[in-house]
Design a protein around this motif. Structure first.
Motif, mmCIF file in Angstrom:
data_model
loop_
_atom_site.group_PDB
_atom_site.id
_atom_site.type_symbol
_atom_site.label_atom_id
_atom_site.label_comp_id
_atom_site.label_asym_id
_atom_site.label_seq_id
_atom_site.Cartn_x
_atom_site.Cartn_y
_atom_site.Cartn_z
ATOM 1 N N ASN A 193 28.297 -24.895 -24.088
ATOM 2 C CA ASN A 193 28.970 -23.592 -24.110
ATOM 3 C C ASN A 193 28.029 -22.441 -23.798
ATOM 4 O OD1 ASN A 193 31.481 -24.641 -24.954
ATOM 5 N ND2 ASN A 193 30.792 -24.682 -27.082
ATOM 6 N N THR A 194 26.839 -22.501 -24.399
ATOM 7 C CA THR A 194 25.927 -21.347 -24.394
ATOM 8 C C THR A 194 24.528 -21.751 -23.964
ATOM 9 O OG1 THR A 194 27.181 -20.573 -26.326
ATOM 10 C CG2 THR A 194 25.133 -19.428 -25.842
ATOM 11 N N HIS A 239 20.655 -20.580 -24.393
ATOM 12 C CA HIS A 239 19.840 -19.752 -25.281
ATOM 13 C C HIS A 239 18.425 -19.628 -24.715
ATOM 14 C CE1 HIS A 239 22.679 -20.167 -28.737
ATOM 15 N NE2 HIS A 239 22.953 -21.312 -28.136
ATOM 16 N N ASN A 244 21.359 -15.036 -25.846
ATOM 17 C CA ASN A 244 22.201 -16.172 -25.464
ATOM 18 C C ASN A 244 23.310 -15.693 -24.541
ATOM 19 O OD1 ASN A 244 24.722 -15.637 -27.185
ATOM 20 N ND2 ASN A 244 23.103 -15.653 -28.733
ATOM 21 N N VAL A 245 23.727 -16.577 -23.668
ATOM 22 C CA VAL A 245 24.741 -16.241 -22.666
ATOM 23 C C VAL A 245 25.832 -17.317 -22.701
ATOM 24 C CG1 VAL A 245 25.193 -15.825 -20.204
ATOM 25 C CG2 VAL A 245 22.986 -15.162 -21.199
ATOM 26 N N PRO A 246 27.117 -16.904 -22.836
ATOM 27 C CA PRO A 246 28.201 -17.891 -22.860
ATOM 28 C C PRO A 246 28.502 -18.429 -21.451
ATOM 29 C CG PRO A 246 29.104 -15.680 -23.058
ATOM 30 C CD PRO A 246 27.613 -15.526 -23.012
ATOM 31 N N LYS A 276 29.448 -21.419 -20.493
ATOM 32 C CA LYS A 276 30.608 -22.338 -20.444
ATOM 33 C C LYS A 276 30.446 -23.389 -19.339
ATOM 34 C CE LYS A 276 33.693 -18.893 -20.536
ATOM 35 N NZ LYS A 276 34.954 -18.166 -20.622
ATOM 36 N N THR A 335 22.167 -17.474 -14.757
ATOM 37 C CA THR A 335 21.630 -17.203 -16.092
ATOM 38 C C THR A 335 20.167 -17.638 -16.170
ATOM 39 O OG1 THR A 335 23.812 -17.423 -17.090
ATOM 40 C CG2 THR A 335 21.919 -17.696 -18.567
ATOM 41 N N GLY A 395 25.784 -22.072 -34.416
ATOM 42 C CA GLY A 395 27.046 -22.173 -33.679
ATOM 43 C C GLY A 395 28.279 -21.751 -34.447
ATOM 44 N N LEU A 397 33.774 -16.439 -26.984
ATOM 45 C CA LEU A 397 33.542 -17.845 -26.666
ATOM 46 C C LEU A 397 34.222 -18.789 -27.659
ATOM 47 C CD1 LEU A 397 31.759 -19.972 -24.998
ATOM 48 C CD2 LEU A 397 30.174 -19.798 -26.903
ATOM 49 N N ARG A 398 34.312 -18.351 -28.939
ATOM 50 C CA ARG A 398 34.764 -19.272 -29.999
ATOM 51 C C ARG A 398 36.223 -19.094 -30.401
ATOM 52 N NH1 ARG A 398 29.469 -18.900 -32.363
ATOM 53 N NH2 ARG A 398 28.322 -20.519 -31.270
#
Length: 304
Positions: A11-12, A14, A32-34, A36, A58, A208, A264-265
């Protein structure tokens, strides 16, 4: 000595930059960058083009930050999404060619070991505990005490996988819940056997989704806790259960509006809540804590 740790999660992504002094360290920068990476077709073992490109972009940004901080050593680890993807090796070679970042794709076993090292560094392990790390592609369980790691295993039942396979309604319906839990139950047979033998007293959630559970409770109660600055957080069990039941029964829009929820969640948190509640219920655990230190801190601990 300056280290950069990159954790390429499903998902992410870091990035953590730290400086070591003798046996200690100071975190200079983290982000951190989502990304996906598992979006769309994780169960077909494929990184779709849009996710592939987001990932590489990223890593290019991370590369610039690493240069800015004059880092001496870089360690980048990829987990479930890259590990299982048919085009995972292609992603690794593109990352090297375009972003100049060399990625090591680690096994589920290695992933669990590093999660253990990270959680241990936080001081969260006080007694016989079961660590749970819910990723997008896989979930790791580690049975341990203050002295040693007793047992570990990675299962391919991550939140993104289960969401794409089972979660179609809004809010999630009973049929989907049962399908998810049946699938999980069939996968976790050996986990329940080993826990029956050792009887852990506490569940430790590794970062998370557990950070989101904590954030929701902190905001609701106006607690003066900054999850970004603490190593651990002890949940009140009744409060945790009430929060997760609310998440499971709410719509996408209702969850999106909850203070402390990150985009994201919004949907994956439902899967995380279902599985965590099932595991805690099955093992008769009513103690839960969060370790904000996870895999990336385990990598840092290994480098130090």
């Amino acid at each position: 000595m300056r280290f950069a740790v990159i954790d390429l999660g499903t998902n992410t992504f870091h990035l953590l930059i730290a400086e070591s002094f003798g046996g200690t360290f100071e975190i200079l920068y983290k982000t951190n960058v989502p990304v996906k990476l598992g979006e769309g077709r994780i169960n077909d073992n494929l990184i779709i083009p849009a996710a592939f490109n987001r990932g590489i972009r990223t890593l290019q940004d991370f590369s610039l930050s690493i240069k800015e901080f004059n880092v001496d050593q870089v360690k980048a680890t990829a987990t479930s999404a890259v590990r299982s993807a048919k085009n995972g090796a292609e992603f690794v070679s593109e990352a090297k060619a375009i972003a100049d970042i060399e990625i090591e794709t680690i096994s589920g076993d290695e992933e669990a070991e590093l999660i253990y090292k990270g959680v241990k560094l936080s001081g969260a392990i006080q007694d016989l505990s079961l660590i749970m790390d819910i990723g997008g592609g896989s979930i790791e369980f580690i049975l341990c005490n203050t002295e040693q790691l007793i047992w570990k295993k990675s299962y391919n039942i991550g939140a993104a996988r289960l969401m794409q396979q089972f979660f179609k309604s809004d809010p999630i319906n009973d049929g989907e819940k049962h399908a998810i839990l049946n699938h999980v139950q069939n996968q976790l047979v050996d986990l329940f056997e080993i826990c029956e033998k050792h009887q852990p007293t506490k569940l430790i959630g590794s970062a998370g989704a557990f950070e989101t559970f904590a954030e929701l409770i902190i905001r609701k109660n106006n607690q003066e806790v900054d999850i970004c600055k603490v190593k651990t957080y002890a949940f009140n069990y009744d409060e945790y259960i009430a929060t997760t039941l609310k998440l499971i029964n709410s719509t996408h829009q209702e969850r999106a509006e909850m203070p402390g929820m990150i985009p994201l969640r919004i949907d994956m948190i439902v899967i995380a809540a279902l599985i965590t509640n099932y595991v805690m219920g099955r093992l008769k655990l009513n103690q839960l804590s969060l370790s904000t230190y996870d895999l990336k801190m385990g990598v840092l601990a290994s480098l130090l």
